[in-house]
Design a protein around this motif. Structure first.
Motif, PDB file in Angstrom:
ATOM      1  N   ALA A 182       0.807  -1.217   0.000  1.00  0.00           N
ATOM      2  CA  ALA A 182       0.000   0.000   0.000  1.00  0.00           C
ATOM      3  C   ALA A 182       0.842   1.270   0.000  1.00  0.00           C
ATOM      4  CB  ALA A 182      -0.932   0.004   1.203  1.00  0.00           C
ATOM      5  N   SER A 183       0.206   2.367  -0.437  1.00  0.00           N
ATOM      6  CA  SER A 183       0.806   3.687  -0.335  1.00  0.00           C
ATOM      7  C   SER A 183       0.736   4.179   1.102  1.00  0.00           C
ATOM      8  CB  SER A 183       0.053   4.660  -1.249  1.00  0.00           C
ATOM      9  OG  SER A 183       0.257   4.362  -2.609  1.00  0.00           O
ATOM     10  N   THR A 184       1.228   5.379   1.335  1.00  0.00           N
ATOM     11  CA  THR A 184       1.191   5.962   2.667  1.00  0.00           C
ATOM     12  C   THR A 184      -0.239   6.316   3.057  1.00  0.00           C
ATOM     13  OG1 THR A 184       1.469   8.217   1.821  1.00  0.00           O
ATOM     14  CG2 THR A 184       3.480   6.951   2.285  1.00  0.00           C
ATOM     15  N   PRO A 185      -0.548   6.371   4.347  1.00  0.00           N
ATOM     16  CA  PRO A 185      -1.897   6.752   4.788  1.00  0.00           C
ATOM     17  C   PRO A 185      -2.339   8.111   4.252  1.00  0.00           C
ATOM     18  CG  PRO A 185      -0.671   5.800   6.611  1.00  0.00           C
ATOM     19  CD  PRO A 185       0.299   5.955   5.483  1.00  0.00           C
ATOM     20  N   TYR A 186      -1.414   9.065   4.142  1.00  0.00           N
ATOM     21  CA  TYR A 186      -1.768  10.390   3.628  1.00  0.00           C
ATOM     22  C   TYR A 186      -2.254  10.291   2.176  1.00  0.00           C
ATOM     23  CZ  TYR A 186      -1.313  15.243   2.134  1.00  0.00           C
ATOM     24  OH  TYR A 186      -1.562  16.494   1.624  1.00  0.00           O
ATOM     25  N   THR A 187      -1.543   9.524   1.360  1.00  0.00           N
ATOM     26  CA  THR A 187      -1.952   9.344  -0.039  1.00  0.00           C
ATOM     27  C   THR A 187      -3.332   8.720  -0.127  1.00  0.00           C
ATOM     28  OG1 THR A 187       0.348   9.071  -0.742  1.00  0.00           O
ATOM     29  CG2 THR A 187      -1.350   8.225  -2.225  1.00  0.00           C
ATOM     30  N   LEU A 188      -3.576   7.721   0.702  1.00  0.00           N
ATOM     31  CA  LEU A 188      -4.872   7.048   0.681  1.00  0.00           C
ATOM     32  C   LEU A 188      -5.993   7.978   1.126  1.00  0.00           C
ATOM     33  CD1 LEU A 188      -3.891   3.540   2.092  1.00  0.00           C
ATOM     34  CD2 LEU A 188      -4.294   4.184  -0.290  1.00  0.00           C
ATOM     35  N   ARG A 189      -5.716   8.862   2.078  1.00  0.00           N
ATOM     36  CA  ARG A 189      -6.744   9.817   2.514  1.00  0.00           C
ATOM     37  C   ARG A 189      -7.091  10.791   1.398  1.00  0.00           C
ATOM     38  NH1 ARG A 189      -3.839   9.795   7.441  1.00  0.00           N
ATOM     39  NH2 ARG A 189      -2.756  11.737   6.870  1.00  0.00           N
ATOM     40  N   ILE A 190      -6.080  11.312   0.707  1.00  0.00           N
ATOM     41  CA  ILE A 190      -6.340  12.221  -0.416  1.00  0.00           C
ATOM     42  C   ILE A 190      -7.149  11.523  -1.499  1.00  0.00           C
ATOM     43  CG2 ILE A 190      -5.259  13.548  -2.272  1.00  0.00           C
ATOM     44  CD1 ILE A 190      -4.984  14.850   0.453  1.00  0.00           C
ATOM     45  N   MET A 191      -6.765  10.288  -1.833  1.00  0.00           N
ATOM     46  CA  MET A 191      -7.481   9.528  -2.851  1.00  0.00           C
ATOM     47  C   MET A 191      -8.933   9.297  -2.456  1.00  0.00           C
ATOM     48  SD  MET A 191      -4.670   6.660  -3.886  1.00  0.00           S
ATOM     49  CE  MET A 191      -5.913   5.750  -4.803  1.00  0.00           C
ATOM     50  N   THR A 192      -9.163   9.064  -1.184  1.00  0.00           N
ATOM     51  CA  THR A 192     -10.524   8.802  -0.719  1.00  0.00           C
ATOM     52  C   THR A 192     -11.417  10.020  -0.926  1.00  0.00           C
ATOM     53  OG1 THR A 192      -9.686   7.249   0.939  1.00  0.00           O
ATOM     54  CG2 THR A 192     -11.915   8.094   1.258  1.00  0.00           C
ATOM     55  N   TRP A 193     -10.919  11.201  -0.606  1.00  0.00           N
ATOM     56  CA  TRP A 193     -11.702  12.413  -0.816  1.00  0.00           C
ATOM     57  C   TRP A 193     -11.970  12.662  -2.306  1.00  0.00           C
ATOM     58  CZ3 TRP A 193     -14.670  14.393   2.562  1.00  0.00           C
ATOM     59  CH2 TRP A 193     -14.355  14.348   3.916  1.00  0.00           C
ATOM     60  N   VAL A 194     -10.984  12.413  -3.127  1.00  0.00           N
ATOM     61  CA  VAL A 194     -11.181  12.569  -4.575  1.00  0.00           C
ATOM     62  C   VAL A 194     -12.258  11.605  -5.069  1.00  0.00           C
ATOM     63  CG1 VAL A 194     -10.091  12.278  -6.838  1.00  0.00           C
ATOM     64  CG2 VAL A 194      -8.847  13.421  -4.988  1.00  0.00           C
ATOM     65  N   ALA A 195     -12.220  10.359  -4.589  1.00  0.00           N
ATOM     66  CA  ALA A 195     -13.217   9.362  -4.999  1.00  0.00           C
ATOM     67  C   ALA A 195     -14.619   9.752  -4.534  1.00  0.00           C
ATOM     68  CB  ALA A 195     -12.836   7.994  -4.442  1.00  0.00           C
ATOM     69  N   VAL A 196     -14.723  10.286  -3.319  1.00  0.00           N
ATOM     70  CA  VAL A 196     -16.026  10.688  -2.787  1.00  0.00           C
ATOM     71  C   VAL A 196     -16.649  11.785  -3.642  1.00  0.00           C
ATOM     72  CG1 VAL A 196     -17.147  11.862  -0.848  1.00  0.00           C
ATOM     73  CG2 VAL A 196     -15.584   9.971  -0.419  1.00  0.00           C
ATOM     74  N   VAL A 197     -15.834  12.704  -4.150  1.00  0.00           N
ATOM     75  CA  VAL A 197     -16.344  13.834  -4.928  1.00  0.00           C
ATOM     76  C   VAL A 197     -16.695  13.436  -6.355  1.00  0.00           C
ATOM     77  CG1 VAL A 197     -15.752  16.094  -5.900  1.00  0.00           C
ATOM     78  CG2 VAL A 197     -15.124  15.535  -3.538  1.00  0.00           C
ATOM     79  N   PHE A 198     -15.803  12.702  -7.014  1.00  0.00           N
ATOM     80  CA  PHE A 198     -15.950  12.496  -8.454  1.00  0.00           C
ATOM     81  C   PHE A 198     -16.683  11.214  -8.844  1.00  0.00           C
ATOM     82  CE2 PHE A 198     -12.415  15.526  -8.321  1.00  0.00           C
ATOM     83  CZ  PHE A 198     -12.845  16.443  -9.274  1.00  0.00           C
ATOM     84  N   THR A 199     -16.694  10.206  -8.001  1.00  0.00           N
ATOM     85  CA  THR A 199     -17.364   8.952  -8.365  1.00  0.00           C
ATOM     86  C   THR A 199     -18.844   9.147  -8.664  1.00  0.00           C
ATOM     87  OG1 THR A 199     -15.766   7.635  -7.105  1.00  0.00           O
ATOM     88  CG2 THR A 199     -17.881   6.604  -7.630  1.00  0.00           C
TER      89      THR A 199
END
Length: 339
Positions: free
Chosen positions: A289-306
């Motif tokens: 896995a990537s770092t927790p910070y990277t995963l948090r940023i990705m999660t917010w992006v997914a929540v907005v654009f999905t």
């Protein structure tokens, strides 16, 4: 729930969505010479997926991008070890996309038939090789202590993975036949419906063998439940196709593909790529896995654009929901020799 697990689930959802939507695209392409008796009927087949096939491939791009960002070690090992089969898939998809755009550029029977061959091959090859790839992911490959693939190309062509490829090939072809029966009318609809019943029998046999092998060798309770549900959905789809209930048949094949994909990911978890050399060499949701910070940023992006992407794609399918017939296709000035 840890973000590594969340992103493993999201990647599983992306692959399930890709196989669900691109699956019937592949099926339509494979069946082009079987159901398309002449140029007008082949145009009907192509037009059923014409407005959506490129949007369906977005799911593959997002799945690959999500894997790269969330599990870079998994992405690097997978794409280096599976380089040749993934390259073949990429070339097939490129030829298929170009064929959709270029087959109508020249009014020539020979020209169109050459591009039709690219559509057929560009649909059949990925439908087979995706199953081979996922069969190897579930079975495991030769990873050393540095998480590098140390096997050869022919190690990937083992009996279990080849059966996985045959399973995706038959399921996607069945899915395409059911989709054509749902989206067309007249002779094309009747032919697709008849073919779906025959393909359904073959798909039940092949898929049952693959799921039983998977559960017997690599499965757990969760995978067993999902595999059983996938089997029931497939049988229901075949029964619905026999009764000419195209809508229910399509729901059945769609559910089969989604449930079967989910069963494979549940069987795989918490690994993302097992090693057949030593368990300690396996890639997991933790060490890949990537770092927790990277995963948090990705999660917010997914929540907005999905939701935006899902809404747009649903709107596209709604706009192009009508059935197609040969009456919608003009008679070509260059007539096929078969007519």
């Amino acid at each position: 729930m840890e973000l590594t697990t969340v992103w493993f689930i999201l990647i599983a959802v992306l692959w399930a969505g890709y196989f669900l939507l691109e699956g019937f695209d592949f099926g339509v392409g494979i069946l082009l010479p079987v159901i398309g008796r002449d140029e007008r009927e082949r145009r009907v087949l192509i037009n059923t997926i014409g407005p959506v096939w490129d949007g369906n491939e977005v799911w593959l791009l997002v799945a690959g991008g999500a894997t790269f960002a969330a599990f870079p070690e998994w992405y690097a090992t997978l794409f280096s070890g599976f380089y040749l089969p993934l390259l073949i898939i990429l070339v097939a998809l490129i030829l298929r996309g170009v064929a959709f755009e270029y087959r109508g550029k020249v009014d020539s029977v020979t020209w169109r038939r050459r591009w039709d061959a690219c559509i057929i091959g560009g649909s059949l090859v990925p439908a087979l090789l995706w199953g081979v790839a996922f069969g190897n992911i579930v079975r495991g490959v030769k990873l050393d202590a540095d998480h590098e693939y140390v096997g050869g190309f022919f190690d990937l062509l083992n009996p279990y993975a080849l059966l996985g490829g045959l399973t995706t090939l038959t399921l996607f072809t069945l899915h395409g036949a059911v989709f054509l029966a749902l989206k067309t009318d007249g002779r094309v609809r009747r032919h697709a419906g008849d073919l779906a019943v025959r393909l359904g029998v073959a798909a039940v046999v092949v898929a049952a063998g693959f799921l039983v092998w998977t559960q017997a060798s690599y499965g757990d309770a969760g995978g067993l439940v999902l595999s059983g549900a996938a089997a029931l959905a497939l049988v229901a789809a075949v029964v619905a196709a026999h009764r000419r209930r195209e809508g229910w048949a399509f729901i059945g094949t769609a559910a089969t593909i989604v449930l079967a994909t989910a069963a494979l990911f549940v069987t795989l978890f918490p690994n993302v790529l097992p090693s057949t050399l030593a368990d300690a060499n396996s890639l997991t949701t933790t060490n890949a896995a990537s770092t927790p910070y990277t995963l948090r940023i990705m999660t917010w992006v997914a929540v907005v654009f999905t939701p935006i992407v899902l809404g747009y794609q649903a709107w596209t399918y709604w706009v192009f929901r009508k059935r197609l017939t040969v009456e919608h296709i003009p008679v070509p000035s260059t007539v096929d020799a078969s007519t």
